[in-house]
Design a protein around this motif. Structure first.
Motif, PDB file in Angstrom:
ATOM      1  N   THR A 105     -17.293 147.314  48.861  1.00 57.20           N
ATOM      2  CA  THR A 105     -16.348 146.894  49.896  1.00 57.20           C
ATOM      3  C   THR A 105     -16.248 148.048  50.886  1.00 57.20           C
ATOM      4  O   THR A 105     -16.583 149.186  50.544  1.00 57.20           O
ATOM      5  N   PRO A 106     -15.796 147.787  52.099  1.00 59.01           N
ATOM      6  CA  PRO A 106     -15.647 148.892  53.046  1.00 59.01           C
ATOM      7  C   PRO A 106     -14.781 150.020  52.497  1.00 59.01           C
ATOM      8  O   PRO A 106     -15.071 151.201  52.719  1.00 59.01           O
ATOM      9  N   GLN A 107     -13.726 149.676  51.766  1.00 61.49           N
ATOM     10  CA  GLN A 107     -12.831 150.696  51.221  1.00 61.49           C
ATOM     11  C   GLN A 107     -13.547 151.555  50.183  1.00 61.49           C
ATOM     12  O   GLN A 107     -13.437 152.788  50.183  1.00 61.49           O
ATOM     13  N   ARG A 108     -14.288 150.926  49.299  1.00 59.38           N
ATOM     14  CA  ARG A 108     -15.013 151.693  48.290  1.00 59.38           C
ATOM     15  C   ARG A 108     -16.147 152.496  48.920  1.00 59.38           C
ATOM     16  O   ARG A 108     -16.438 153.610  48.484  1.00 59.38           O
ATOM     17  N   CYS A 109     -16.781 151.919  49.926  1.00 54.06           N
ATOM     18  CA  CYS A 109     -17.870 152.633  50.597  1.00 54.06           C
ATOM     19  C   CYS A 109     -17.358 153.891  51.290  1.00 54.06           C
ATOM     20  O   CYS A 109     -18.115 154.852  51.479  1.00 54.06           O
ATOM     21  N   ALA A 110     -16.095 153.895  51.676  1.00 52.07           N
ATOM     22  CA  ALA A 110     -15.512 155.083  52.292  1.00 52.07           C
ATOM     23  C   ALA A 110     -15.225 156.164  51.255  1.00 52.07           C
ATOM     24  O   ALA A 110     -15.107 157.344  51.598  1.00 52.07           O
ATOM     25  N   ALA A 111     -15.133 155.751  49.989  1.00 48.66           N
ATOM     26  CA  ALA A 111     -14.742 156.692  48.930  1.00 48.66           C
ATOM     27  C   ALA A 111     -15.921 157.238  48.153  1.00 48.66           C
ATOM     28  O   ALA A 111     -15.828 158.322  47.566  1.00 48.66           O
ATOM     29  N   VAL A 112     -17.040 156.483  48.096  1.00 47.52           N
ATOM     30  CA  VAL A 112     -18.201 156.895  47.305  1.00 47.52           C
ATOM     31  C   VAL A 112     -19.474 156.713  48.113  1.00 47.52           C
ATOM     32  O   VAL A 112     -19.477 156.063  49.158  1.00 47.52           O
ATOM     33  N   ALA A 113     -20.553 157.288  47.608  1.00 45.88           N
ATOM     34  CA  ALA A 113     -21.875 157.107  48.219  1.00 45.88           C
ATOM     35  C   ALA A 113     -22.654 156.115  47.368  1.00 45.88           C
ATOM     36  O   ALA A 113     -23.131 156.453  46.285  1.00 45.88           O
TER      37      ALA A 113
END
Length: 280
Positions: A105-113
Motif C-alpha cells: 500500500t502507499p503507506q507501507r511503501c513509505a515505511a519499507v523498501a
C-alpha cells in the motif's frame, strides 16, 4: 563549510553519507557471513506456514529462501509475527526482511523498501451457509447494524473494514486464521476476512459443511505483496530484485508459487511502482 577537509552540506557530511551507503551495501555481506537472513512470517498458509516440526514453508518464505540462496545467503530463519508488528520489528532490526504476504500500500511503501511483486491474491469472506446473500461486501457489513467481522490486526482486511466505516465495536481483531475461523464457528463473528487462498486453506482443513466462502469480495482490489526490507537496505533490495527477475524469466519462480495456488503471471503483470501508487 569545511570541517577537517570534509564538506558539510545541509548539516550532513560527505563522510556520513558515504558511511550510510557503505552500510547499505555491506548488509548483504553481513548476511552472507552469518549464513542466513531473519525473516518475519505470519503462519498463514499458503502464504506462510510453520509445520509441527518447526520447518518453515509457504510460497513467500520459499521464494525468499530461493532468492537469498542465489545471493550467497544459504537459508532463512523465520519468526512468527502479527502483521501489525512486522514493520516495527523490521525497523528495530529484529528482522532482516518480511516475507509474509504483507500487501503493498502507499503507506507501507513509505515505511519499507519493497521488492518487486511476489504473491498476488483477491479478497474473500468465510461465512456460515445462508449468509452469502446478505454479506457480499464490506459496505453491506457496515450497513447491517448486527453484522460483526473478524480480521487479523494490521492487515489489508482491517484497513478495508475501516475504509468501509464499519464501527470498531463490530470489527473483532483475531491473532490468526485458526482463531478467526473458530470464532465464526462459535457464532461470535458473522464473517471472517482473509485473502482467498488463505480462506480456502482454512476451510479445507476445517471440513465444516456449515461454512463456505465468498470470493472475490466485490469492490476490493487485487492485492500483491513483495519481500520488504528496511529503507536503508535498498542496495540489498536491489540485489534481491535482480535475482527475482531472473527467476521469473526462467520459470523457476512459477515452479515455486503455482503449486501453492498463486499466479506467477499476476505477479509478473504488475510492478512495485504501480502497486505503491495505487489508491487501495
Amino acid at each position: 563549510m569545511k570541517l577537517k577537509g570534509i564538506l558539510i552540506a545541509g548539516g550532513v557530511s560527505l563522510l556520513t553519507l558515504a558511511s550510510l551507503a557503505y552500510a547499505a551495501d555491506d548488509k548483504l555481506t553481513q548476511l552472507r557471513q552469518q549464513g542466513f537472513a531473519r525473516i518475519a512470517i505470519a503462519n498463514e498458509p499458503p502464504f506462510t506456514a510453520v509445520g509441527a516440526d518447526g520447518k518453515v514453508t509457504g510460497a513467500a518464505p520459499d521464494v525468499a529462501r530461493a532468492v537469498f540462496k542465489k545471493l550467497g545467503v544459504n537459508d532463512v530463519v523465520a519468526s512468527v509475527s502479527e502483521y501489525g508488528a512486522m514493520i516495527p520489528g523490521l525497523a528495530a532490526g529484529r528482522h532482516d526482511a518480511i516475507a509474509a504476504g504483507l500487501f503493498m500500500t502507499p503507506q507501507r511503501c513509505a515505511a519499507v523498501a519493497y521488492s518487486q511483486p511476489v504473491l498476488c491474491a483477491v479478497e474473500a469472506f468465510a461465512v456460515k451457509k445462508g449468509n452469502t446473500k446478505s454479506i457480499k461486501t464490506y459496505d453491506e457489513i457496515a450497513k447491517d447494524s448486527k453484522a460483526v467481522i473478524g480480521v487479523e490486526g494490521g492487515t489489508t482486511e482491517q484497513k478495508l473494514a475501516t475504509a468501509a466505516n464499519i464501527p470498531t465495536d463490530r470489527v473483532i481483531i483475531v491473532p490468526d486464521g485458526q482463531s478467526g475461523l473458530k470464532m465464526l464457528q462459535d457464532g461470535r463473528i458473522d464473517v471472517f476476512a482473509l485473502p482467498l487462498l488463505s480462506i480456502t486453506d482454512l476451510l479445507s482443513k476445517a471440513k465444516d459443511p456449515n461454512l463456505e466462502s465468498i470470493a472475490p469480495v466485490q469492490n476490493t482490489p487485487v492485492q500483491c505483496d513483495g519481500v520488504a526490507f528496511r529503507k536503508q537496505d535498498t542496495a540489498l533490495r536491489d540485489a534481491f530484485d535482480v535475482e527475482l527477475k531472473k527467476m521469473k524469466e526462467s520459470g523457476e519462480f512459477a515452479k515455486i508459487v503455482e503449486p501453492y495456488g498463486f499466479s506467477a503471471k499476476a505477479a509478473m503483470s504488475t510492478s512495485r511502482e504501480k502497486l505503491c501508487a495505487a489508491k487501495n
